[in-house]
Enzyme design. Structure first.
Site, PDB file in Angstrom:
ATOM      1  CB  CYS A  41      -3.365 -27.890  41.219  1.00 51.86           C
ATOM      2  SG  CYS A  41      -2.823 -28.728  39.792  1.00 51.86           S
TER       3      CYS A  41
ATOM      4  CG  HIS B  52       3.577 -27.686  39.509  1.00 54.73           C
ATOM      5  ND1 HIS B  52       2.631 -28.573  39.078  1.00 54.73           N
ATOM      6  CD2 HIS B  52       4.828 -27.585  38.972  1.00 54.73           C
ATOM      7  CE1 HIS B  52       3.178 -28.736  37.839  1.00 54.73           C
ATOM      8  NE2 HIS B  52       4.435 -28.330  37.769  1.00 54.73           N
TER       9      HIS B  52
END
Lengths: 695, 412
Positions: B208, B166
C-alpha cells in the site's frame, strides 16, 4: 465572618480551575438536574449511537474458505442420530449407554476419546470463597456415587499443529431424557467432527465435549473445565471414579467390550482453549421462512466474549448459511408505547437534521430503535444480574471466549430431507467458524470486550455507554461538596447549640456522620454474610429463610443503631447526606469497573433518591411524598419486583422467586450481590435515616 | 661550479632514463585506471535479484506467493540461484493451516507449485529484519555470514530489488515488529552507489502507498516501480477458497502475467512493462520513478533486470571474450607492475590527465566495440613487448645505482 473575609481576600489568587469548581458547587442544584437529565437522555440515545460491527482481527478471515462438509459426513450424522433414538437403546439404561454410544462413534471417526465422570455440586453459599474459583470448595464436598454424571470427550489432534491450542465444541444433552433437539445438536457436532478428522488444515486441536447435563448444563461443563485446568498427579482423579465404578455399573455392559480398547479413563487434554462454542438446537421451531440462529454471550458478572467471536459467527450465519441471526431481547418492550413515542421523536429529529444537512445521519427508524432498545435492555439486564446465560459462562471463568449458538429450525421440519438440509446448514456454519478461529494466531484481543449489543450486528462500545453513567454520577461529588460547604458556612449559627465543640475541630465534624455511615456499611456486610448461617438451619422453606434473613437484619440494625443513635445532632443531616452521597459515588464508581451494567442500573435508582432526600420535617409535603416513592422503589427487593413487573418476566410467586433469585446470585458468585448488600442497601437505610431525621 | 654543472648533468640524465622507462610502462595502465574511476562507462557484468517478503502470519500467504512467483520468474529468465537473495519472513508451505502441505500456489487453479524443488531461501523467518535487509544491500556483514547470503554485486551489476508486504506512508513493515522507512532505503541505496555495488538498480515494491517509499531516493541509476500512489491501497487479486486465503496481489499478478509471455530472448522493453499496468485492473495507480535513470525506457529490455542477458560483445578473435573476473586479474597484474616504480607513476598520472578522461569514450564510440576489448589488445601488445621493457628496467637500475654512487661521492 473573619474567615469568610479572608476567603474573599484570597479569591483573586485562585487559579481558574478552582474558580470553576467553586462556581459549579455554588450552582449544584442546576448542575445535578442538568446532568441527571442528560444521563437519562444519553441512555435513551444509546440505540441511535450504536455502530455496525466489523471483524477486527485480520487473521480470522471468515468465509474465505468454502465449506467442505460433504454428504458423507451428514449421512454419517444421520445414522448416528438414528442410533441415538433407536428403540433398542431406550429399553436399556440410557444414562449409561448413551455416553458409551457417543464414545464409540467418536473413536470410530478417529478421535481420541475419554470419559469424564464428575459429581454435581450443590449451590452452597461459601462467603469465604466468594471470589475464588469453585475448585477451592470442590474438596470439601463428600463424594457420593449416586450423583455421578459422565461427560464424553473426543479430541482430534491437529495433524501438523503444535498441539498448544484447542477449539472446543460443546453439545449438552440429557442422557436420561434425550430430546429431539439434543439429538439434532449432537448430529451437527458429529458431522463437523467427522469432517475435521479428515482435513489437513487444522492448526488447533478440536475437542468435542458431549456434556452430560442431567445435573445442569453449566455444572457439567464447569466440572470438566475445572478438571481440565487442574491437573491431578498420581491418578487422584481416577480414584474417585474407581470408587464408584461398582455402584454405577459403568463397566458392566456388553458395549464395554468394543470401547474398552480405545477409550481410557485417563483425562485427555489438548492445548489452551482459543474459543469454545456451545451448540444447541432450539426446542420450538420459529415461524418464518428461514432457520434462525440465536447467540447467547453473557458470562458471569457481565463479562462478554470478544466481539470478534460474535462477529465471525453472525457473519458466517448471515452470509454463509442464510440464517437469521438474533440476540436475546425483551419482547414485552416491543409494544411499549412510550418507547415507540421516543423512537418517533428521534426519527423526526433525525429527519429534520438531515433536511438541514444531508451528512448528518443519526436518525434511525422507529422499528429499529424499539428493537435496539429491547435488545439493549435485555443485554443490560443479563450483564447486571451477573448470571451467565448458558454453559458458555463456565469458559469465561477461565478467560476463554465462548458463546452459545442456538439454532432453531423453521416450523415445517419433520421430514427427512429437511433434517439433512438442517444438518448441512448447522454443520457448515460450525465448520466455517472453526476454520476461521483455526486461522487465529493469538488470543482474541483485537476487538472489544466491553460492549453492549443492540442487535446482532450493532454494538455500543465502552467509550459511548460510559457517558450515560458518568453524567448520572457526576452530580454526586458536586452535591456532596456543596452540602459540606453549606454545613460549614452555617456553622456559626449552630455554634450556640454545640458550645462544647471547640473551634479547631469544626472542620472535622463530618467524622460523626462518617461513623454512622461506617456502622451502616458494616451492617450491610453482616447482612451479606447472614445467608451462610441461615443455610446451616436444616430443612427450611425458602420463604421462612427469607423471613429469618430479613428479621435478623432488622434486629442487627436496631442493635447497631443503639451505638450511633445517641450522638445525632440537629443539624447533622446535611453532613450525613453529604457523606452518604460521597460514599455512594465511590461505591458506584467501584462497581462500574467490576460490572458496568449493575452500576448503571444502580445509578438510575439511587442517584435521584440520594439527591432528593431531605428530612420529613423540613421538606414540603409533595417533596416528601416523592421521596417516599423513590425510597419504596429504591429498596432492593422492591426494585426487583418493579423491574420484573415492568418487563413482564414473571415466573414464580413473590418471595420464593426473590429467594431463588438471590440464591442464583450466590451460586454464580455475582458481584451484584455484594453491590446490593454493601452499597445499595446501606445507602437506602441512610436515606431513610435522613428522611426520619428530627430537626 | 664544476660540481654543480656535473650535478645538473647527472640529474638530467637520470630524469631522461626514468621518463623513458615510465612512458613505456604507463601506456599500458592508463586505460585501466580510467575504467576503474569512471562509473558511467562500466560494463554490465552480471545480474542480481533481492526478493523480499516482509510479512509473516498465515493470512499474509499472498506475500510469500508474490515473492516466490517473482523468484521463479527471474530464475526462468536466467538469473542463477547464487545471484538471488530470497528473503521470506514466514514459512507458509509448512504452516499447519496449509491444506496442501509443502506447496504454495499463486493461483486458485493450483497448476503451479511455487515451492517445488530448487527453492533456495537465503533468509527465512525471523532472519528477515530491517537490519539484515540493510546489511544485504550495503554488504556490511559479519564475518561469519556465508557468501550465499551476501549480495556480491560489483559496479557493473544490474540489481532487481523486489519487496512486498504491508506498508504505509514512507514505510514498509517488517515482521509485524519493525519497519523500513524511505530514508533507510534511500540511505542504503546511496551507500551501495558509493561502494560501487551496482550499475543499475530496479526497485519494485508491491505494498500500500508504495510510491511513498521512493520519495527520498537520490542516487543515479535507480529506477523504481511501485504498485500504488500515496493514499492508495494495493489489493489482493483473488481468493483461493480451497486454501482459504488470498493467494496473490494484483500488481504482482499482472507483472507475472506480463512476464509469462516472455522468454529469455525477448526484447520487451521496460516501457512496455510499465504500460502493461492497467489502473482499472490494479485498482490502484502504478507509479514509476525514472528521473534518476539516464537511459530511455523504450530501449532497455526488461531482461536487463529480470533476466541475466548480457550485451553481446564482438571481439576480434575467438575465445577472447572478457568477463569481470578476467579484467580484474589484468588490472591486478598491471598494478603489481606499477608498484615497481613509484616515481614513474606520479609522473605519468600528471602527464596526460585530459586524455584519460576523454579518450576511451571516443574510442568506444568509434570502434563500436567494448572498451575492454581495446584495453585487452593493448595489454597483449605490452606483454609481447615486455622483453624490451625488461632491458629498459635493467638500464634504469644501473642508472639509479650510478646516481646513488655519484651523489654519495659528491656529498662526501
Amino acid at each position: 465572618m473573619v474567615s469568610t473575609a479572608e476567603i474573599d481576600g484570597q479569591k483573586p489568587k485562585h487559579r481558574p480551575i478552582i474558580r470553576i469548581g467553586i462556581f459549579i458547587i455554588a450552582h449544584s442544584f442546576l448542575v445535578s438536574v442538568v446532568c441527571c437529565t442528560a444521563g437519562v437522555l444519553a441512555l435513551l440515545l444509546l440505540p441511535v449511537l450504536a455502530k455496525k460491527t466489523y471483524v477486527s482481527e485480520n487473521a480470522l478471515m471468515p468465509g474465505s474458505a468454502t465449506p467442505m462438509l460433504s454428504d458423507q459426513d451428514v449421512s454419517g450424522a444421520t445414522r448416528f442420530m438414528n442410533e441415538l433414538t433407536s428403540p433398542k437403546l431406550k429399553s436399556w439404561n440410557m444414562g449409561i449407554e448413551l455416553p458409551r454410544l457417543i464414545a464409540l462413534h467418536m473413536s470410530n471417526l478417529g478421535g481420541e476419546v475419554n470419559y469424564h465422570k464428575f459429581q454435581t455440586q450443590p449451590n452452597n453459599f461459601h462467603p469465604l470463597y466468594f471470589f475464588t474459583s469453585p475448585d477451592a470448595e470442590a474438596n470439601l464436598v463428600n463424594k457420593t456415587c449416586q450423583s455421578y454424571a459422565t461427560n464424553t470427550i473426543g479430541i482430534i489432534r491437529a495433524p501438523r499443529g503444535d498441539g498448544k491450542e484447542a477449539i472446543v465444541l460443546v453439545t449438552p444433552y440429557n442422557p436420561v431424557n434425550l430430546t429431539q433437539s439434543e439429538v439434532l445438536s449432537l448430529g451437527i457436532a458429529y458431522s463437523v467432527f467427522s469432517l475435521l478428522t479428515q482435513v489437513s488444515w487444522l492448526a488447533k486441536d478440536i475437542i468435542w465435549l458431549a456434556a452430560d447435563s442431567q445435573y445442569g448444563q453449566y455444572n457439567s461443563v464447569a466440572a470438566w473445565l475445572r478438571d481440565y485446568h487442574t491437573p491431578s498427579f498420581g491418578g487422584h482423579g481416577k480414584l474417585h471414579a474407581d470408587n464408584c465404578r461398582g455402584a454405577s455399573g459403568m463397566h458392566g455392559s456388553k458395549l464395554d467390550m468394543f470401547v474398552e480398547t480405545e477409550v481410557s479413563d485417563t483425562f485427555r487434554r489438548a492445548g489452551t482453549m482459543a474459543a469454545a462454542f456451545v451448540i444447541k438446537v432450539a426446542n420450538t421451531g420459529e415461524e418464518g421462512e428461514q432457520d434462525s440462529l440465536k447467540i447467547y454471550a453473557e458470562a458471569s458478572n457481565g463479562q462478554m466474549p470478544n466481539l470478534d467471536l460474535i462477529n465471525v459467527v453472525s457473519y458466517l450465519a448471515v452470509h454463509g448459511q442464510g440464517l437469521r441471526v438474533k440476540v436475546e431481547k425483551l419482547v414485552s418492550l416491543l409494544d411499549s408505547k412510550w418507547l415507540n413515542f421516543i423512537g418517533e421523536m428521534l426519527e423526526s429529529v433525525g429527519k429534520i437534521a438531515r433536511s438541514l444537512n444531508p451528512q448528518w445521519k443519526f436518525g434511525i427508524p422507529v422499528q429499529e430503535y424499539v428493537e435496539g432498545s429491547a435488545t439493549l435492555v435485555s443485554s443490560l439486564y443479563n450483564q447486571a444480574i451477573g448470571v451467565p446465560t448458558g454453559s458458555h459462562g463456565a469458559f469465561r471463568d477461565y478467560q476463554v471466549d465462548a458463546i452459545t449458538l442456538e439454532i432453531s429450525p423453521k416450523l415445517s421440519s419433520s421430514n427427512k430431507a429437511r433434517q439433512t438440509e438442517f444438518l448441512f446448514r448447522g454443520g457448515r456454519l460450525i465448520e466455517g467458524v472453526v476454520r476461521s478461529v483455526n486461522n487465529l494466531l493469538e488470543k482474541f484481543h483485537q476487538s472489544f470486550f466491553l460492549y453492549l449489543l443492540t442487535s446482532s450486528n450493532k454494538f455500543i462500545s465502552v467509550g459511548v455507554y460510559m457517558i450515560a453513567f458518568l453524567l448520572l454520577v457526576a452530580p454526586l461529588p458536586v452535591v456532596a461538596a456543596s452540602l459540606f460547604s453549606n454545613a460549614t458556612s452555617t456553622n456559626p449559627n449552630s455554634q450556640k447549640h454545640t458550645s462544647s465543640s471547640s473551634e479547631p475541630f469544626q472542620s472535622w465534624r463530618w467524622l460523626y456522620p462518617t461513623k454512622t455511615i461506617f456502622l451502616v456499611h458494616l451492617w450491610g456486610a453482616i447482612v451479606s454474610l447472614l445467608p451462610y448461617f441461615i443455610y446451616q438451619i436444616p430443612e427450611c422453606q425458602p420463604t421462612s429463610r427469607l423471613l429469618i434473613w430479613a428479621s435478623l437484619s432488622i434486629f442487627i440494625l436496631a442493635v447497631l443503631r443503639s451505638f450511633f443513635g445517641s450522638s445525632t445532632h440537629l443539624q447533622e443531616w446535611v453532613l450525613l447526606k453529604s457523606v452518604t452521597v460521597s460514599s455512594l459515588f465511590i461505591g458506584l464508581c467501584l462497581m462500574s469497573v467490576i460490572n458496568f451494567a449493575t452500576a448503571e442500573i444502580g445509578a438510575l435508582i439511587l442517584v435521584p433518591m440520594c439527591l432528593m432526600i431531605k428530612p420529613w420535617k423540613i421538606a414540603g409535603k409533595a417533596h416528601s411524598a416523592f421521596n417516599l416513592l423513590l425510597l419504596t422503589v429504591g429498596f432492593p427487593g422492591a426494585a426487583f419486583f418493579v423491574v420484573k413487573g415492568a418487563f413482564g418476566v414473571q415466573n414464580g410467586s413473590g418471595l420464593v422467586e426473590f429467594w431463588y433469585w438471590v440464591e442464583s446470585l450466590w451460586a454464580w458468585n455475582s458481584a451484584t450481590y455484594i453491590y446490593i448488600c454493601m452499597v445499595h442497601l446501606p445507602c437506602w437505610v441512610l436515606c431513610i435515616c435522613i428522611l426520619l431525621h428530627c430537626c | 661550479m664544476m660540481n654543480r654543472k656535473r650535478d645538473n648533468f647527472f640529474s638530467r640524465f637520470i630524469l631522461t632514463i626514468i621518463t623513458v622507462i615510465t612512458v613505456s610502462l604507463s601506456c599500458s595502465f592508463v586505460h585501466f585506471s580510467h575504467a576503474a574511476s569512471s562509473d558511467s562507462s562500466s560494463v554490465h557484468t552480471n545480474n542480481w535479484a533481492v526478493l523480499v517478503c516482509t510479512s509473516r502470519f498465515w493470512f499474509n500467504y499472498r506475500h510469500m506467493a508474490n515473492t516466490l512467483s517473482l523468484y521463479r520468474t527471474v530464475k526462468r529468465l536466467g538469473i542463477p540461484d547464487e545471484r538471488i537473495i530470497l528473503m521470506l519472513a514466514d514459512d507458509m508451505a509448512c504452516n499447519a493451516r496449509n491444506k496442501y502441505p509443502a506447496q504454495v500456489f499463486n493461483n486458485e487453479n493450483h497448476r503451479l507449485n511455487l515451492y517445488g524443488d530448487n527453492v533456495e531461501v537465503d533468509y527465512r523467518g525471523y532472519e528477515v529484519t530491517v537490519e539484515n535487509f540493510l546489511r544485504v544491500l550495503t554488504g556490511r556483514h559479519e564475518n561469519a555470514v556465508p557468501r550465499s547470503k551476501r549480495l556480491l554485486s560489483d559496479e557493473g551489476s544490474h540489481i532487481l530489488l523486489y519487496m512486498t508486504g504491508h506498508g504505509g506512508d514512507e514505510f514498509l513493515k517488517f515482521q509485524d515488529a519493525d519497519e523500513l522507512q524511505s530514508h533507510d532505503l534511500a540511505d542504503a541505496v546511496k551507500q551501495m552507489k558509493e561502494k560501487r555495488r551496482f550499475k543499475e538498480l530496479l526497485i519494485m515494491v508491491d505494498t500500500c502507498q508504495a510510491a511513498t517509499l521512493f520519495s527520498q531516493l537520490h542516487s543515479p541509476g535507480v529506477l523504481a516501480i511501485g504498485s500504488s500512489m500515496k493514499g492508495e491501497n494495493s489489493y489482493s487479486h483473488h481468493l483461493d477458497s480451497d486454501v482459504g486465503v488470498s493467494v496473490v496481489d494484483r500488481f504482482t499478478f499482472y507483472t507475472l502475467a506480463f512476464f509469462e509471455r516472455l522468454n529469455m530472448y525477448d526484447n520487451a522493453s521496460l516501457s512496455s512493462l510499465f504500460s502493461s499496468y492497467n489502473p482499472n485492473l490494479l485498482l490502484s495507480t502504478a507509479y514509476y520513478r525514472t528521473d534518476l535513470y539516464q537511459q530511455q525506457m523504450e530501449k532497455v529490455p526488461v531482461t536487463n533486470f529480470f533476466g541475466s542477458v548480457m550485451e553481446t560483445i564482438h571481439t576480434g578473435s575467438a575465445y577472447r571474450g572478457v568477463s569481470g573476473k578476467d579484467s580484474n586479474r589484468a588490472k591486478f597484474e598491471v598494478s603489481s607492475d606499477q608498484s615497481y616504480d613509484r616515481d614513474a607513476k606520479s609522473i605519468t598520472t600528471s602527464s596526460d590527465p585530459e586524455k584519460q578522461v576523454d579518450h576511451p569514450g571516443i574510442k568506444a564510440v568509434k570502434s563500436g566495440t567494448c572498451p575492454h576489448a581495446d584495453l585487452w589488445n593493448m595489454i597483449v601488445e605490452k606483454v609481447q613487448r615486455i622483453k624490451d621493457v625488461d632491458s629498459i628496467v635493467n638500464y634504469g637500475f644501473v642508472g639509479l645505482l650510478t646516481l646513488v654512487a655519484v651523489s654519495t661521492w659528491h656529498s662526501s
